[in-house]
Motif scaffolding. Structure first.
Motif, PDB file in Angstrom:
ATOM      1  N   SER A 211     -14.471  12.782 -10.468  1.00 51.17           N
ATOM      2  CA  SER A 211     -13.260  12.916 -10.761  1.00 51.17           C
ATOM      3  C   SER A 211     -12.511  11.773 -10.608  1.00 51.17           C
ATOM      4  O   SER A 211     -12.963  10.863 -10.248  1.00 51.17           O
ATOM      5  N   ALA A 212     -11.081  11.804 -10.950  1.00 52.64           N
ATOM      6  CA  ALA A 212     -10.306  10.556 -11.018  1.00 52.64           C
ATOM      7  C   ALA A 212     -10.101  10.196  -9.628  1.00 52.64           C
ATOM      8  O   ALA A 212      -9.491  11.013  -8.831  1.00 52.64           O
ATOM      9  N   SER A 213     -10.359   9.023  -9.119  1.00 52.62           N
ATOM     10  CA  SER A 213     -10.171   8.705  -7.697  1.00 52.62           C
ATOM     11  C   SER A 213     -10.597   7.086  -7.608  1.00 52.62           C
ATOM     12  O   SER A 213     -11.329   6.784  -8.488  1.00 52.62           O
ATOM     13  N   THR A 214     -10.380   6.775  -6.396  1.00 56.94           N
ATOM     14  CA  THR A 214     -10.716   5.264  -5.833  1.00 56.94           C
ATOM     15  C   THR A 214     -12.054   5.697  -5.057  1.00 56.94           C
ATOM     16  O   THR A 214     -11.716   6.561  -3.983  1.00 56.94           O
ATOM     17  N   TYR A 215     -13.251   5.308  -5.434  1.00 55.56           N
ATOM     18  CA  TYR A 215     -14.378   5.524  -4.715  1.00 55.56           C
ATOM     19  C   TYR A 215     -14.659   4.322  -3.620  1.00 55.56           C
ATOM     20  O   TYR A 215     -14.726   3.027  -4.275  1.00 55.56           O
ATOM     21  N   VAL A 216     -14.690   4.413  -2.380  1.00 52.57           N
ATOM     22  CA  VAL A 216     -14.860   3.238  -1.421  1.00 52.57           C
ATOM     23  C   VAL A 216     -16.152   3.765  -0.612  1.00 52.57           C
ATOM     24  O   VAL A 216     -16.328   4.589  -0.190  1.00 52.57           O
ATOM     25  N   VAL A 217     -16.980   2.361  -0.580  1.00 47.17           N
ATOM     26  CA  VAL A 217     -18.256   2.650   0.321  1.00 47.17           C
ATOM     27  C   VAL A 217     -18.335   1.286   1.063  1.00 47.17           C
ATOM     28  O   VAL A 217     -18.012   0.249   0.810  1.00 47.17           O
ATOM     29  N   THR A 218     -18.700   1.712   2.566  1.00 40.49           N
ATOM     30  CA  THR A 218     -19.044   0.666   3.543  1.00 40.49           C
ATOM     31  C   THR A 218     -20.458   0.779   3.660  1.00 40.49           C
ATOM     32  O   THR A 218     -21.318   1.741   3.940  1.00 40.49           O
ATOM     33  N   VAL A 219     -21.323  -0.576   3.562  1.00 39.09           N
ATOM     34  CA  VAL A 219     -22.767  -0.538   3.618  1.00 39.09           C
ATOM     35  C   VAL A 219     -22.905  -1.338   5.005  1.00 39.09           C
ATOM     36  O   VAL A 219     -22.443  -2.461   5.213  1.00 39.09           O
ATOM     37  N   THR A 220     -23.448  -0.784   6.100  1.00 38.74           N
ATOM     38  CA  THR A 220     -23.984  -1.581   7.166  1.00 38.74           C
ATOM     39  C   THR A 220     -25.455  -1.748   7.058  1.00 38.74           C
ATOM     40  O   THR A 220     -26.349  -0.948   7.006  1.00 38.74           O
ATOM     41  N   GLY A 221     -25.793  -3.099   6.635  1.00 38.75           N
ATOM     42  CA  GLY A 221     -27.145  -3.540   6.905  1.00 38.75           C
ATOM     43  C   GLY A 221     -27.732  -4.153   8.106  1.00 38.75           C
ATOM     44  O   GLY A 221     -27.203  -3.774   9.235  1.00 38.75           O
ATOM     45  N   ALA A 222     -28.649  -5.011   7.992  1.00 42.39           N
ATOM     46  CA  ALA A 222     -29.369  -5.646   9.329  1.00 42.39           C
ATOM     47  C   ALA A 222     -28.301  -6.403  10.116  1.00 42.39           C
ATOM     48  O   ALA A 222     -27.349  -6.844   9.948  1.00 42.39           O
ATOM     49  N   GLY A 223     -28.625  -6.332  11.568  1.00 42.06           N
ATOM     50  CA  GLY A 223     -27.761  -6.702  12.650  1.00 42.06           C
ATOM     51  C   GLY A 223     -26.411  -5.908  12.509  1.00 42.06           C
ATOM     52  O   GLY A 223     -25.238  -6.723  13.242  1.00 42.06           O
ATOM     53  N   ASN A 224     -26.129  -4.801  12.019  1.00 44.57           N
ATOM     54  CA  ASN A 224     -25.113  -4.238  12.226  1.00 44.57           C
ATOM     55  C   ASN A 224     -23.879  -5.002  11.176  1.00 44.57           C
ATOM     56  O   ASN A 224     -22.548  -4.812  11.511  1.00 44.57           O
ATOM     57  N   CYS A 225     -24.040  -5.730  10.362  1.00 41.52           N
ATOM     58  CA  CYS A 225     -23.416  -6.198   9.428  1.00 41.52           C
ATOM     59  C   CYS A 225     -22.974  -5.615   8.429  1.00 41.52           C
ATOM     60  O   CYS A 225     -23.805  -4.835   7.634  1.00 41.52           O
ATOM     61  N   LEU A 226     -21.424  -5.505   8.017  1.00 43.80           N
ATOM     62  CA  LEU A 226     -21.008  -4.646   7.032  1.00 43.80           C
ATOM     63  C   LEU A 226     -20.283  -5.244   6.018  1.00 43.80           C
ATOM     64  O   LEU A 226     -19.741  -6.127   5.937  1.00 43.80           O
ATOM     65  N   SER A 227     -20.307  -4.513   4.795  1.00 46.57           N
ATOM     66  CA  SER A 227     -19.514  -5.043   3.529  1.00 46.57           C
ATOM     67  C   SER A 227     -19.035  -3.787   2.833  1.00 46.57           C
ATOM     68  O   SER A 227     -19.481  -2.657   3.081  1.00 46.57           O
ATOM     69  N   THR A 228     -17.919  -3.953   2.210  1.00 45.21           N
ATOM     70  CA  THR A 228     -17.086  -2.801   1.531  1.00 45.21           C
ATOM     71  C   THR A 228     -16.695  -3.245   0.011  1.00 45.21           C
ATOM     72  O   THR A 228     -16.382  -4.348  -0.250  1.00 45.21           O
ATOM     73  N   ASP A 229     -17.047  -2.226  -0.591  1.00 46.12           N
ATOM     74  CA  ASP A 229     -16.690  -2.504  -2.374  1.00 46.12           C
ATOM     75  C   ASP A 229     -16.067  -0.976  -2.637  1.00 46.12           C
ATOM     76  O   ASP A 229     -16.148  -0.090  -2.000  1.00 46.12           O
ATOM     77  N   TYR A 230     -15.240  -1.023  -3.628  1.00 46.87           N
ATOM     78  CA  TYR A 230     -14.530   0.026  -4.220  1.00 46.87           C
ATOM     79  C   TYR A 230     -14.543  -0.046  -5.717  1.00 46.87           C
ATOM     80  O   TYR A 230     -14.643  -1.081  -6.270  1.00 46.87           O
TER      81      TYR A 230
END
Length: 176
Positions: A114-133
């Protein structure tokens, strides 16, 4: 009594988040593993750091292990527009990490439908996180309002809408 230096327990951080190390005692002079001589040292990479503190004739040493975890790298791609009915599988990569999508999904991939902005937050090693959309749009479906019968030399203009799109008509025309 002279206190020995104490930098504390081994520690960790995420890439881009420096750790300021202190000897834990006041001394007359300091010597760090990188040959610097200030009272503190900023750690930005994984490794063993040590400090020698001199108090009078006493030279004491302490060390600490620092682990710097890399941030997850996410690339959902450029914003895109899809044709009606089409979907796009979005993949956050980083297998083994934790995922939090704006859709509520907690999987590595989701299907954009569907038409939308999809956002994801990834939590990796050491509880370090990044976000992209990524923003997904949909073209309006073609919908000519009625059938028209023409006799003789009459013309009618059909407009496919969706300015900026690519067009291919049954007669070979490529304009809107």
């Amino acid at each position: 009594a002279v206190q020995p230096p104490n930098m504390g327990s081994d520690t960790s951080s995420c890439e881009g988040v420096p750790i300021v190390l202190t000897a834990g005692v006041v001394g007359q002079s300091y010597l760090w593993n990188d040959n610097s001589t200030s009272a503190t040292l900023t750690a930005t990479t994984t490794g063993t750091y040590w400090v020698e503190v001199t108090n009078g004739a006493c030279v004491m040493r302490d060390s600490i292990n620092v682990t710097v975890f890399a941030l997850p790298v996410i690339d959902l791609g450029n914003d895109t527009t899809l044709c009606p009915g089409n979907t796009l599988t979005l993949n956050a990569g980083n297998p083994g990490s934790s995922y939090a999508w704006s859709t509520g999904a907690q999987t590595q991939t989701v299907i954009a439908d569907s038409a939308s902005t999809y956002v994801v937050t990834v939590t990796g090693a050491g509880n370090c996180l990044s976000t992209d959309y990524i923003t997904i749009g949909y073209l309006a479906p073609l919908n000519f309002s009625e059938e028209v019968s023409l006799c003789g030399s009459f013309n009618i203009t059909l407009d496919a809408g969706n300015p900026g799109a690519t067009y291919q008509w049954s007669n070979g025309a490529t304009s809107q």
